[in-house]
Design a protein around this motif. Structure first.
Motif, PDB file in Angstrom:
ATOM      1  N   HIS A  39       3.737  -1.822   0.406  1.00 53.84           N
ATOM      2  CA  HIS A  39       2.989  -2.784   1.215  1.00 53.84           C
ATOM      3  C   HIS A  39       3.129  -2.443   2.689  1.00 53.84           C
ATOM      4  O   HIS A  39       4.152  -1.935   3.135  1.00 53.84           O
ATOM      5  CB  HIS A  39       3.366  -4.245   0.948  1.00 53.84           C
TER       6      HIS A  39
ATOM      7  N   HIS B  16      14.079 -11.452   7.216  1.00 55.16           N
ATOM      8  CA  HIS B  16      12.813 -11.154   7.889  1.00 55.16           C
ATOM      9  C   HIS B  16      12.737 -11.932   9.196  1.00 55.16           C
ATOM     10  O   HIS B  16      11.969 -12.885   9.309  1.00 55.16           O
ATOM     11  CB  HIS B  16      11.632 -11.536   7.006  1.00 55.16           C
TER      12      HIS B  16
ATOM     13  N   LEU C 129       2.212  -4.532   6.262  1.00 56.26           N
ATOM     14  CA  LEU C 129       1.787  -5.841   6.781  1.00 56.26           C
ATOM     15  C   LEU C 129       1.235  -5.738   8.186  1.00 56.26           C
ATOM     16  O   LEU C 129       0.908  -6.742   8.797  1.00 56.26           O
ATOM     17  CB  LEU C 129       2.982  -6.812   6.780  1.00 56.26           C
TER      18      LEU C 129
ATOM     19  N   HIS D 227      12.762 -16.034   2.393  1.00 61.07           N
ATOM     20  CA  HIS D 227      12.056 -15.734   1.138  1.00 61.07           C
ATOM     21  C   HIS D 227      12.610 -14.497   0.439  1.00 61.07           C
ATOM     22  O   HIS D 227      12.529 -14.386  -0.783  1.00 61.07           O
ATOM     23  CB  HIS D 227      10.554 -15.576   1.408  1.00 61.07           C
TER      24      HIS D 227
ATOM     25  N   ALA E 189      -0.086  -8.965  -5.039  1.00 61.17           N
ATOM     26  CA  ALA E 189       0.374 -10.309  -4.681  1.00 61.17           C
ATOM     27  C   ALA E 189       0.360 -10.314  -3.165  1.00 61.17           C
ATOM     28  O   ALA E 189       1.112  -9.564  -2.542  1.00 61.17           O
ATOM     29  CB  ALA E 189       1.766 -10.579  -5.210  1.00 61.17           C
ATOM     30  N   SER E 190      -0.512 -11.084  -2.595  1.00 62.42           N
ATOM     31  CA  SER E 190      -0.706 -11.099  -1.147  1.00 62.42           C
ATOM     32  C   SER E 190      -1.062  -9.678  -0.679  1.00 62.42           C
ATOM     33  O   SER E 190      -2.111  -9.168  -1.060  1.00 62.42           O
ATOM     34  CB  SER E 190       0.539 -11.671  -0.459  1.00 62.42           C
ATOM     35  N   ASN E 191      -0.182  -9.034   0.054  1.00 63.67           N
ATOM     36  CA  ASN E 191      -0.481  -7.680   0.569  1.00 63.67           C
ATOM     37  C   ASN E 191       0.245  -6.597  -0.212  1.00 63.67           C
ATOM     38  O   ASN E 191       0.276  -5.446   0.228  1.00 63.67           O
ATOM     39  CB  ASN E 191      -0.017  -7.594   2.029  1.00 63.67           C
ATOM     40  N   THR E 192       0.836  -6.965  -1.339  1.00 67.71           N
ATOM     41  CA  THR E 192       1.919  -6.173  -1.915  1.00 67.71           C
ATOM     42  C   THR E 192       1.635  -5.791  -3.364  1.00 67.71           C
ATOM     43  O   THR E 192       1.030  -6.566  -4.109  1.00 67.71           O
ATOM     44  CB  THR E 192       3.219  -7.022  -1.853  1.00 67.71           C
TER      45      THR E 192
ATOM     46  N   HIS F 204       9.707  -9.526  -3.381  1.00 65.75           N
ATOM     47  CA  HIS F 204      10.083 -10.894  -2.964  1.00 65.75           C
ATOM     48  C   HIS F 204       8.998 -11.522  -2.080  1.00 65.75           C
ATOM     49  O   HIS F 204       9.307 -12.284  -1.155  1.00 65.75           O
ATOM     50  CB  HIS F 204      11.449 -10.874  -2.268  1.00 65.75           C
ATOM     51  N   VAL F 205       7.769 -11.228  -2.384  1.00 62.35           N
ATOM     52  CA  VAL F 205       6.606 -11.684  -1.587  1.00 62.35           C
ATOM     53  C   VAL F 205       6.658 -13.202  -1.346  1.00 62.35           C
ATOM     54  O   VAL F 205       6.739 -13.987  -2.300  1.00 62.35           O
ATOM     55  CB  VAL F 205       5.301 -11.362  -2.354  1.00 62.35           C
ATOM     56  N   PRO F 206       6.609 -13.652  -0.094  1.00 59.77           N
ATOM     57  CA  PRO F 206       6.706 -15.102   0.158  1.00 59.77           C
ATOM     58  C   PRO F 206       5.604 -15.909  -0.512  1.00 59.77           C
ATOM     59  O   PRO F 206       5.828 -17.052  -0.927  1.00 59.77           O
ATOM     60  CB  PRO F 206       6.619 -15.213   1.686  1.00 59.77           C
TER      61      PRO F 206
ATOM     62  N   GLU G 293      11.415  -1.423   2.365  1.00 65.32           N
ATOM     63  CA  GLU G 293      12.328  -2.363   1.692  1.00 65.32           C
ATOM     64  C   GLU G 293      12.910  -1.769   0.404  1.00 65.32           C
ATOM     65  O   GLU G 293      13.986  -2.161  -0.038  1.00 65.32           O
ATOM     66  CB  GLU G 293      11.594  -3.669   1.348  1.00 65.32           C
TER      67      GLU G 293
HETATM   68  C1  DHB Z   1       4.618  -9.975   2.125  1.00 63.71           C
HETATM   69  C2  DHB Z   1       5.544  -9.198   1.449  1.00 63.71           C
HETATM   70  C3  DHB Z   1       6.868  -9.176   1.852  1.00 63.71           C
HETATM   71  O1  DHB Z   1       7.859  -8.444   1.253  1.00 63.71           O
HETATM   72  C4  DHB Z   1       7.269  -9.910   2.952  1.00 63.71           C
HETATM   73  O2  DHB Z   1       8.561  -9.881   3.302  1.00 63.71           O
HETATM   74  C5  DHB Z   1       6.351 -10.672   3.662  1.00 63.71           C
HETATM   75  C6  DHB Z   1       5.012 -10.693   3.235  1.00 63.71           C
HETATM   76  C7  DHB Z   1       3.193 -10.039   1.695  1.00 63.71           C
HETATM   77  O3  DHB Z   1       2.752  -9.204   0.908  1.00 63.71           O
HETATM   78  O4  DHB Z   1       2.467 -10.932   2.141  1.00 63.71           O
END
Ligand code: DHB
Ligand code: FE
Length: 453
Positions: free
Chosen positions: A342, A205, A344, A271, A425-428, A158-160, A389
């Motif tokens: 992931h 979150h 963070l 998110h 995807a982003s950090n994930t 569920h990456v924002p 998660e």
């Molecule tokens: C990211 C992933 C998440 O699950 C989250 O809750 C917030 C950020 C991320 O990869 O940026």
């Protein structure tokens, strides 16, 4: 609703349950406002004017003005809330309780001094007998036949930033296209198999819950859940419509099954809940409703101790029992969200473990009981601190028909319809599964399908 309410027959007694709470929501919130000295002063100065600031029915307003606590209770008030009205006027609990009995203050006090009201004549059977004399005997109506079916479970990160990519029209950029391609099949399938209700397991979150209050498991029992502003402004997506009646049933069934859920009537959803909706249902302007109702089921994975996998898995099994005991023929899906690997925070931020993630997916599919035994430390060490998660996915998995109530093999089967994994995807690492649920005697499901891919 199917809720068993034997307490309705306790004489002279109103149990404050979800129905009463919904009826009395604004009345009780008005009462809470009297906790502040300024509000008490304003209420005393002009009761009608103060009451007009609240969404009360004319009956509720009149009951407050009359200080008729029986009527307030009939209209959804709860005595602990209503006592704030009495307190505002300097009444003691004994004066308030006595005012509901038809006795004078002195008579009530004397009755208490003499040992209190007798249980004789105040049992359930006494109320039933009085009702039969009054109304005649009516045989209980036969139980309804139709119950919900759990048609599928869906699992997704569920990456924002995925939500932001959709909101900002970036889905065709190569970085994001690689993510969204993995959801194309699911969107088509979802359009053809839209459920009536999604029970959406996610974590808050630091949005609706801060360090003031940290509930482990939360069920959203309200009618609407606004989209949260997480600091960037609210996402331009529709608000979420709940299903208060079904949620109240689930809450009762689960709490009586020893899962101590926190009931939340009002909460903004972040998110963790809206990104999965966007992924599965596609772009949607704020004024076009989501195609189904959503019951939020939030799990604390922020401050330890967080629930372990086995507890989540057991909650999933209890959730299936709870869903199937409701008396409307709803099509229900359970979604598990969050993950995959992931981290963070700190110097280890950016950790991705493809091997572990894919082993998790394999095991979630074919050995969920084994995966449920894996401890937190393994998630944190192998999948990163926020990879925890993933324990939430076990709630959705536990609700599937190939698992028996006791966690052994179930009479039904589960079929992997879709599986996707992509970094990043982003950090994930993004993981996604769609599992069809074939209950044992489900004629629509055709021949039993294997649990393996
Ligand atoms: C990211 C992933 C998440 O699950 C989250 O809750 C917030 C950020 C991320 O990869 O940026
Ligand atoms: Fe998250």
């Amino acid at each position: 609703m199917t809720m068993d309410k034997p307490y309705l027959d306790v004489p002279g007694t109103t149990i404050f349950d979800a129905d009463q709470s919904a009826k009395g929501y604004h009345l009780n919130q008005f009462c809470m406002s009297l906790m502040k000295p300024d509000n008490r002063a304003r209420f005393i100065a002009d009761q009608s004017a103060y009451l007009d600031e609240w969404e009360l029915s004319p009956e509720q307003k009149q009951a407050v003005l009359d200080l008729d606590l029986n009527e307030c209770i009939r209209l959804g008030g709860n005595i602990y809330f209503l006592s704030k009205i009495g307190a505002t006027f300097g009444l003691s609990f004994q004066q308030m309780a006595g005012s509901m009995t038809g006795m004078t203050e002195a008579e009530y006090r004397d009755m208490m001094l003499a040992g209190g009201r007798s249980i004789e004549g105040n049992r359930i059977r006494d109320a039933l007998a009085a009702r039969i004399v009054e109304q005649g005997y009516a045989a209980p109506s036969p139980a309804a036949e139709a119950h919900p079916t759990i048609s599928a479970s869906v699992y997704t990160s569920h990456v924002p930033a995925i939500g932001a990519a959709m909101d900002l029209g970036k889905t065709e950029e190569p970085y994001w296209k690689a993510v969204f391609d993995g959801y194309e099949w699911s969107r088509q399938w979802m359009a053809d198999n839209t459920p009536d209700v999604v029970i959406l397991v996610y974590n808050d979150h630091a949005t609706a819950f801060d360090l003031h209050l940290i509930p482990t498991f939360v069920i959203g029992t309200g009618p609407h859940f606004p989209v949260a502003d997480e600091g960037y402004g609210p996402r331009p997506v529709p608000p979420v419509e709940g299903d208060p009646d079904f949620a109240a049933h689930l809450a009762q069934a689960l709490i009586l099954d020893d899962f101590d859920l926190t009931l939340v009537n009002e909460m903004a959803v972040d998110h963790g809940l809206t990104v999965p909706l966007s992924l599965m249902f596609g772009e949607r302007p704020p004024d076009e409703p989501w195609p189904c109702k959503v019951i939020p089921l939030a799990v604390n994975v922020v401050q330890y101790p967080v629930p372990h996998g086995a507890r989540c898995y057991a909650l999933g099994r209890a959730l299936r029992r709870a869903v199937e005991s409701y008396d409307k023929p709803l099509r229900v899906q359970i979604w598990g969200t969050g993950g995959m690997s992931h981290q963070l925070q700190g110097p280890r931020a950016g950790l991705i473990n493809r091997e572990w993630d894919n082993a998790f997916l394999d095991r979630l599919i074919s050995d969920p009981a084994g995966q449920a035994e894996v401890g937190h430390l393994n998630y944190v060490e192998e999948a990163g601190s926020e990879g925890i998660e993933l324990v939430m996915w076990l709630i959705a998995r536990g609700a599937m028909a190939d698992i028996a109530d006791d966690g052994g093999p179930g009479a039904g089967t589960t079929e992997v319809l879709h599986r996707f994994y992509h970094v990043p995807a982003s950090n994930t690492a993004v993981g996604h599964l769609v599992l069809a649920n074939h209950a044992a005697q489900d004629p629509a499901s055709g021949p039993a399908a294997p649990t393996q891919e």
